[in-house]
Design a protein around this motif. Sequence first.
Motif, PDB file in Angstrom:
ATOM      1  N   HIS A  53      38.820  33.471  41.711  1.00 20.03           N
ATOM      2  CA  HIS A  53      37.784  32.843  40.880  1.00 20.03           C
ATOM      3  C   HIS A  53      38.253  32.779  39.430  1.00 20.03           C
ATOM      4  CE1 HIS A  53      33.797  31.549  39.720  1.00 20.03           C
ATOM      5  NE2 HIS A  53      33.825  32.429  38.728  1.00 20.03           N
ATOM      6  N   VAL A  54      38.711  31.590  39.013  1.00 20.07           N
ATOM      7  CA  VAL A  54      39.094  31.306  37.635  1.00 20.07           C
ATOM      8  C   VAL A  54      38.529  29.927  37.293  1.00 20.07           C
ATOM      9  CG1 VAL A  54      40.995  30.892  36.038  1.00 20.07           C
ATOM     10  CG2 VAL A  54      41.212  32.673  37.770  1.00 20.07           C
ATOM     11  N   ALA A 114      39.742  39.964  33.803  1.00 21.94           N
ATOM     12  CA  ALA A 114      39.446  40.364  35.183  1.00 21.94           C
ATOM     13  C   ALA A 114      40.142  41.669  35.539  1.00 21.94           C
ATOM     14  CB  ALA A 114      39.852  39.255  36.149  1.00 21.94           C
ATOM     15  N   GLN A 141      43.642  29.897  28.334  1.00 27.82           N
ATOM     16  CA  GLN A 141      42.423  30.135  29.121  1.00 27.82           C
ATOM     17  C   GLN A 141      42.730  30.990  30.355  1.00 27.82           C
ATOM     18  OE1 GLN A 141      39.546  26.972  29.929  1.00 27.82           O
ATOM     19  NE2 GLN A 141      40.752  25.611  28.580  1.00 27.82           N
ATOM     20  N   LEU A 142      43.810  30.619  31.042  1.00 32.77           N
ATOM     21  CA  LEU A 142      44.178  31.355  32.251  1.00 32.77           C
ATOM     22  C   LEU A 142      44.569  32.787  31.901  1.00 32.77           C
ATOM     23  CD1 LEU A 142      44.737  31.417  35.269  1.00 32.77           C
ATOM     24  CD2 LEU A 142      47.006  30.451  34.812  1.00 32.77           C
ATOM     25  N   ILE A 154      38.607  26.802  34.570  1.00 34.04           N
ATOM     26  CA  ILE A 154      39.319  26.168  33.456  1.00 34.04           C
ATOM     27  C   ILE A 154      38.449  25.050  32.890  1.00 34.04           C
ATOM     28  CG2 ILE A 154      41.357  24.849  32.797  1.00 34.04           C
ATOM     29  CD1 ILE A 154      41.976  27.735  33.435  1.00 34.04           C
ATOM     30  N   LEU A 205      43.563  25.116  40.473  1.00 40.34           N
ATOM     31  CA  LEU A 205      43.025  24.905  39.131  1.00 40.34           C
ATOM     32  C   LEU A 205      43.315  23.512  38.584  1.00 40.34           C
ATOM     33  CD1 LEU A 205      43.982  28.343  37.520  1.00 40.34           C
ATOM     34  CD2 LEU A 205      41.798  27.677  38.570  1.00 40.34           C
ATOM     35  N   THR A 210      51.986  32.257  32.526  1.00 42.68           N
ATOM     36  CA  THR A 210      50.908  33.244  32.370  1.00 42.68           C
ATOM     37  C   THR A 210      51.241  34.517  33.128  1.00 42.68           C
ATOM     38  OG1 THR A 210      49.281  31.468  32.151  1.00 42.68           O
ATOM     39  CG2 THR A 210      48.451  33.661  32.709  1.00 42.68           C
ATOM     40  N   GLN A 214      41.401  34.903  31.021  1.00 40.17           N
ATOM     41  CA  GLN A 214      40.548  35.200  32.179  1.00 40.17           C
ATOM     42  C   GLN A 214      41.190  36.229  33.106  1.00 40.17           C
ATOM     43  OE1 GLN A 214      38.127  32.286  34.142  1.00 40.17           O
ATOM     44  NE2 GLN A 214      38.715  30.707  32.658  1.00 40.17           N
ATOM     45  N   LEU A 215      42.473  36.110  33.353  1.00 36.48           N
ATOM     46  CA  LEU A 215      43.143  37.091  34.211  1.00 36.48           C
ATOM     47  C   LEU A 215      43.184  38.453  33.536  1.00 36.48           C
ATOM     48  CD1 LEU A 215      46.124  35.036  35.705  1.00 36.48           C
ATOM     49  CD2 LEU A 215      43.983  35.701  36.823  1.00 36.48           C
TER      50      LEU A 215
END
Length: 477
Positions: free
Chosen positions: A4-5, A24, A16-17, A7, A46, A56, A20-21
Amino acid sequence: MELHVVINGRKDLAEQLYQQLREAIGCGRLVAGAQLPPSRLLAEQLGVSRKTVSDTYAALTYEGLLIGKTGRGTFVNAGTPQSERLQSATDLACAANLAKWQSLPSPMRHPTRDSTLRYEFIGGATSRNQFPQDEWRRCTQDALRRIAQNSGFYSQPEGLPALRSAIAGHIAFSRGVNCRDSDIIVTNGAQQALDLIARVVLEPGSTVAMEDPGYSPARQLFMAMGARVASVAVDDQGIQVDRIPHGTRLIYVTPSHQFPLGMPMSPSRREALLARAFELGAIIIEDDYDSEFRYEGRPTDSLQSMDSRGVVTYVGTFSKTLLPELRLGYAVLPPAIHGAVLKAKQLTDQHSSTLPQWALAKFISEGYLLKHIRRCHTVYAGRRERILQRLAGDLSPWFEAVPTVAGFHMAALCKVPVDIPLLMQLARQVEVGLYPLDVFFHDTPVRPGLIIGFGAIETLDIDPALDKVRDILKQIG
């Protein structure tokens, strides 16, 4: 399964990636050791370039948050520190209610597999070596075939018709219970049956009458619902009916094998109890938890079979005859509360799992259950006799057994002062699990002693274990 990501837009995709990672991982949503999707699959999910995902992953690996394993993929580093959640129970609006639930004791909680001792005298546990694995496996395979053929809809909240029919036949044969299939609701163990009945009968402030000493999980359940529990002393005939207070809505008893002391309720006391419940407009819960195992004297009728006024709810369980982990029980309900309990069951969990229901229905109908009970009866009778011999022999200076004719636990009362907590502590050091009686007394004077279960301990282990107990008793005087 997709990660669940989310963008947004087409700007700063890598940032952004990355954020979020990183978040998380920090909050624990991606747990240590979790495997991330390959860069190509995540890029497709994505709608970004594979290079964005690869860069990333590389940045997070450089920071020590991820770790690459050759030939296996990318994983969250097991050594990654995770941020603590800042909200605490005391910050919440429901803090007082949380504290109430948190303060409830757990006097009958079983040990985990890792903490189980070599010699366990815990009550309520069955002998795993006696469980008919091959027969149960065949019944489970049949259950899987039946489920594969069904419509895919939810099942009935009252339980599968095949199981309710099998239960009705079994308890009519073994306990003389007078019921039809439609009177039965299948539950997740006897504890859920108690919960459902209490939900529809009680309101905050209602009075519940219980035996004292008595089954503590039932007491805690009623108290958690806001009920006032009236402790009613027991004698050698069972609950003292004349002490049940006016205004009582619910009466909880264990008439066939009083918990924890073990004596049965006399016929005259049963008649008096039924009359008192009718007079009060109260419902009786008859918890018949292990009376399939009877060793002496004539069988006694269930209280429900004597009920001509529709005031008794008969609650049973397969945790004592098969395995506690099975979590299947049932309630035979009088017409007055049947519809309400059925609605409560549906709202609580829709229905109990159908896989074990189908398996158990076949297990009963094929005669495996009665065969298993007979086999266990022989084993438990031998264990019971050996413990009684020891209590009447070299352990008699300290303990005496309470006369009991059913079940697979007994109570041993202290004849002289014994430091029970010290005895339990020293026994654990030599791998013997002993359990006290005092936790089941509430308002009546405590009668110190032990509750001795003989379902889980093997027959050949009884003497070595009790030898250790005797030696400790001599040591502590």
